[in-house]
Write a protein that holds these residues in place. Structure first.
Motif, short mmCIF file in Angstrom:
data_model
loop_
_atom_site.label_atom_id
_atom_site.label_comp_id
_atom_site.label_asym_id
_atom_site.label_seq_id
_atom_site.Cartn_x
_atom_site.Cartn_y
_atom_site.Cartn_z
N GLY A 127 1.05 -1.09 0.03
CA GLY A 127 0.26 0.12 0.11
C GLY A 127 0.89 1.28 0.08
O GLY A 127 0.24 2.78 0.07
N THR A 128 1.98 1.15 0.09
CA THR A 128 3.42 1.99 0.10
C THR A 128 3.64 2.54 -1.12
O THR A 128 4.82 3.28 -1.33
CB THR A 128 4.54 2.10 1.53
N VAL A 129 3.14 1.91 -2.26
CA VAL A 129 3.79 1.36 -3.89
C VAL A 129 3.21 2.49 -4.62
O VAL A 129 2.64 2.81 -5.09
CB VAL A 129 4.27 0.64 -3.55
N ASN A 130 4.26 3.33 -5.25
CA ASN A 130 3.95 3.99 -6.21
C ASN A 130 5.43 4.67 -7.38
O ASN A 130 6.24 4.16 -6.62
CB ASN A 130 3.05 5.59 -6.37
N ALA A 131 4.65 4.65 -8.08
CA ALA A 131 5.95 5.32 -8.83
C ALA A 131 7.11 5.96 -8.91
O ALA A 131 8.47 5.64 -8.78
CB ALA A 131 6.23 5.39 -10.78
N GLU A 132 6.69 7.58 -8.68
CA GLU A 132 7.80 8.32 -8.20
C GLU A 132 8.31 7.39 -6.37
O GLU A 132 9.47 7.51 -6.69
CB GLU A 132 6.35 9.26 -7.93
N ARG A 133 7.84 7.15 -5.49
CA ARG A 133 8.36 6.60 -4.82
C ARG A 133 9.16 5.44 -5.02
O ARG A 133 10.55 5.75 -4.14
CB ARG A 133 7.56 6.29 -3.32
N ALA A 134 8.96 4.64 -6.11
CA ALA A 134 9.90 3.70 -6.19
C ALA A 134 10.73 3.77 -6.24
O ALA A 134 12.31 3.47 -6.82
CB ALA A 134 8.82 2.90 -7.82
N GLY A 141 19.99 4.31 -3.41
CA GLY A 141 20.73 3.12 -3.73
C GLY A 141 20.09 2.32 -3.10
O GLY A 141 20.94 0.89 -3.13
N ILE A 142 19.03 2.05 -3.06
CA ILE A 142 18.20 0.26 -2.59
C ILE A 142 17.73 -0.29 -4.33
O ILE A 142 17.42 0.52 -5.23
CB ILE A 142 16.98 0.56 -2.16
N ASP A 143 18.31 -1.78 -4.23
CA ASP A 143 18.06 -2.08 -5.52
C ASP A 143 17.39 -3.22 -4.80
O ASP A 143 16.85 -4.31 -6.26
CB ASP A 143 19.62 -2.51 -6.14
N ARG A 144 16.95 -3.38 -4.51
CA ARG A 144 16.51 -5.16 -3.71
C ARG A 144 14.46 -4.58 -3.00
O ARG A 144 15.17 -3.72 -2.02
CB ARG A 144 16.85 -5.76 -3.35
N ALA A 145 14.22 -5.22 -3.35
CA ALA A 145 12.34 -5.04 -2.32
C ALA A 145 11.99 -5.97 -2.11
O ALA A 145 11.98 -7.23 -2.94
CB ALA A 145 11.41 -4.12 -3.26
N SER A 146 11.46 -6.49 -0.55
CA SER A 146 10.96 -7.52 -0.51
C SER A 146 9.92 -7.08 0.10
O SER A 146 9.06 -6.42 1.09
CB SER A 146 11.66 -7.97 1.27
N ASP A 160 9.39 -2.62 -12.45
CA ASP A 160 9.63 -1.71 -14.12
C ASP A 160 10.70 -0.91 -13.06
O ASP A 160 11.44 -0.11 -14.38
CB ASP A 160 8.43 -1.06 -14.16
N ALA A 161 10.54 -1.00 -12.18
CA ALA A 161 11.50 0.67 -11.96
C ALA A 161 12.79 -0.62 -11.60
O ALA A 161 14.07 1.01 -11.00
CB ALA A 161 11.12 1.17 -10.02
N GLY A 162 13.63 -1.24 -11.67
CA GLY A 162 14.51 -1.89 -11.49
C GLY A 162 14.98 -2.93 -10.90
O GLY A 162 15.87 -3.16 -10.57
N PHE A 163 14.30 -3.01 -9.33
CA PHE A 163 14.26 -4.28 -8.11
C PHE A 163 14.08 -5.16 -8.33
O PHE A 163 13.46 -5.57 -9.21
CB PHE A 163 13.51 -3.65 -7.27
N VAL A 192 8.38 -12.04 -10.15
CA VAL A 192 9.82 -11.96 -8.71
C VAL A 192 10.50 -12.92 -9.14
O VAL A 192 9.98 -14.23 -9.44
CB VAL A 192 8.41 -12.47 -7.06
N GLY A 193 10.87 -13.02 -8.67
CA GLY A 193 12.29 -13.66 -8.11
C GLY A 193 12.90 -14.15 -7.18
O GLY A 193 13.63 -15.77 -7.45
N HIS A 194 12.62 -14.20 -6.50
CA HIS A 194 11.96 -14.95 -4.59
C HIS A 194 11.00 -14.63 -4.15
O HIS A 194 10.25 -13.79 -4.33
CB HIS A 194 13.46 -13.92 -4.21
N ILE A 195 11.06 -16.20 -3.39
CA ILE A 195 9.82 -15.97 -2.33
C ILE A 195 9.89 -16.60 -1.13
O ILE A 195 10.28 -17.35 -1.30
CB ILE A 195 8.52 -16.76 -3.36
N SER A 196 9.46 -16.13 -0.23
CA SER A 196 10.07 -16.72 0.88
C SER A 196 8.61 -17.12 1.32
O SER A 196 7.12 -15.32 1.70
CB SER A 196 9.86 -15.03 2.02
N ALA A 197 8.60 -18.09 1.78
CA ALA A 197 6.74 -18.61 2.33
C ALA A 197 7.47 -19.29 3.69
O ALA A 197 7.89 -19.62 3.89
CB ALA A 197 6.47 -19.73 1.29
N TYR A 198 6.41 -18.31 4.52
CA TYR A 198 6.25 -18.54 5.75
C TYR A 198 5.01 -19.50 6.37
O TYR A 198 4.01 -19.15 6.04
CB TYR A 198 6.53 -17.62 6.82
N THR A 199 4.91 -20.13 6.83
CA THR A 199 3.37 -20.52 7.61
C THR A 199 2.59 -20.12 9.00
O THR A 199 3.45 -19.26 9.80
CB THR A 199 3.66 -22.44 8.22
#
Length: 380
Positions: free
Chosen positions: A107-114, A121-126, A158-161, A188-195
């Motif tokens: 809910g905090t994401v938009n193109a400008e914030r990304a 210098g942030i390159d990975r998004a969880s 799309d922003a390169g993360f 996505v290239g990575h998935i964290s799955a927690y019970t």
């Protein structure tokens, strides 16, 4: 026992965790140190971050490979606030050469914030997707819906993360197959799955929500089947990745490496101070926000050779490739295979561990029973 052999580079701290405790709301399953923002709290937090970062820089040899901004909801910080936070880290501790992760609420994401986050210098998004089913999200108390989650992931890609999506499994009524297929389809290239785990003191615990062990195990096993079929490699108990998409920061935890903990409630694993004798390191968890703001620090817990080994086993056995016993012997100065011969042989015989040459791994059955396996080592 021989003297541990820790090369100078091993005592350089290359990883940093920054805890941002603020959330727009508190999820009913959450037992982390989080709170909603109040007037003046974020400003006080940022001032203390600046001071603590300088203190850590003066105390330790730091040369960062990874930075992880976790929470809480770091992406809930306003643009000026996250810019100030990253500025404090960069000024005193530098920035990660290999990977810099931000935990993000959809809910905090938009193109400008990304674009702003990438510019910092942030390159990975969880991304805390948790589910792509609106009924499941409502049950989990999430403030976003499935459409927002999908849009957030797409915007970040799309922003390169490099994007990792979190999923919670074993939720009553959850369409797990659709959740996994939908998240994979987003790219996505990575998935964290927690019970889903019901922790004491949480809203779910107060409501009497329960998760049956059979349902938990079924979700655990079905998640692996589905993600493996989609081309993801399970490289850690709860983490799956496409080639080259593993979390470098989390691999440092699982490798029992040193890391800094910055912020209230943040945990750190530090080298032993000078004249520490046979100690190999120390762990420390910062106090919660209001005490931390006064300058208080957590009590250091010294790590001797045996604690170092059991910590390394507990973390290393979470990883698919396992742990090198000769490397662990070199690092600790303790002959691991001899010292822990009894629990090693017993758990290999039970089919919970596999020893292949020098490498000790947990089997799929051992992953499910890992706490019991480690208890055997601790009690030996």
């Amino acid at each position: 026992m021989t003297a541990p052999v820790l090369p100078p580079s091993d005592s350089t701290i290359r990883h940093l965790y920054v805890h941002v405790p603020f959330c727009p709301s508190i999820c009913p399953y959450c037992d982390f140190h989080v709170l909603t923002r109040r007037a003046g709290l974020v400003e006080a937090y940022l001032e203390r971050i600046e001071t603590e970062a300088a203190e850590l820089a003066a105390r330790y040899d730091v040369d960062l490979d990874t930075v992880y901004l976790g929470g809480g909801t770091p992406s809930f910080l306003r643009d000026t606030e996250i810019t100030a936070l990253v500025g404090s880290v960069r000024r005193h501790l530098g920035w990660g050469r290999l990977e810099n992760t931000l935990e993000i609420n959809p809910g905090t994401v938009n193109a400008e914030r990304a674009a702003l986050w990438r510019g910092l210098g942030i390159d990975r998004a969880s991304v805390g997707v948790q589910s792509l089913d609106d009924a499941t999200l409502k049950f989990l108390g999430r403030t976003h819906d499935s459409a927002q989650a999908k849009a957030a992931v797409t915007t970040l890609l799309d922003a390169g993360f490099r994007v990792s999506g979190d999923l919670i499994t074993a939720v009553p009524g959850q369409p797990l197959e659709a959740d996994i297929a939908g998240l994979v389809a987003l790219g996505v290239g990575h998935i964290s799955a927690y019970t889903l785990t019901i922790e004491p003191g949480t809203e779910f615990a107060r409501r009497g929500v329960t998760v049956e062990e059979d349902d938990e195990r079924a979700g655990f096993e079905r998640t692996e089947e589905l993600l493996t079929a989609h081309g993801f490699e399970r490289y850690e108990i709860s983490n799956y990745a496409r080639p080259g998409q593993q979390s470098r920061h989390n691999l440092a935890y699982w490798g029992n490496r040193f890391y800094l903990g910055l912020g209230p409630g943040a945990a750190g694993h530090y080298p032993a101070q000078e004249n520490a004798g046979a100690l190999l390191g120390q762990r420390r968890t910062n106090p919660h926000l209001h005490e931390w703001l006064t300058g208080a620090v957590g009590e250091a817990q010294p790590i001797d050779a045996e604690e170092y080994v059991t910590d390394a086993l507990f973390m290393g056995l979470r990883v698919q490739k396992g742990i090198s016993l000769s490397d662990l012997t070199r690092r600790s100065g303790l002959d691991v295979e001899s010292r822990y011969a009894v629990p090693l042989k017993a758990n290999v015989a039970r089919g919970l561990l596999a020893l292949e040459g020098d490498t000790l791994r947990a089997t799929p059955q051992g992953w499910w029973a890992l706490n019991k396996v480690i208890t055997d080592f601790l009690e030996d």
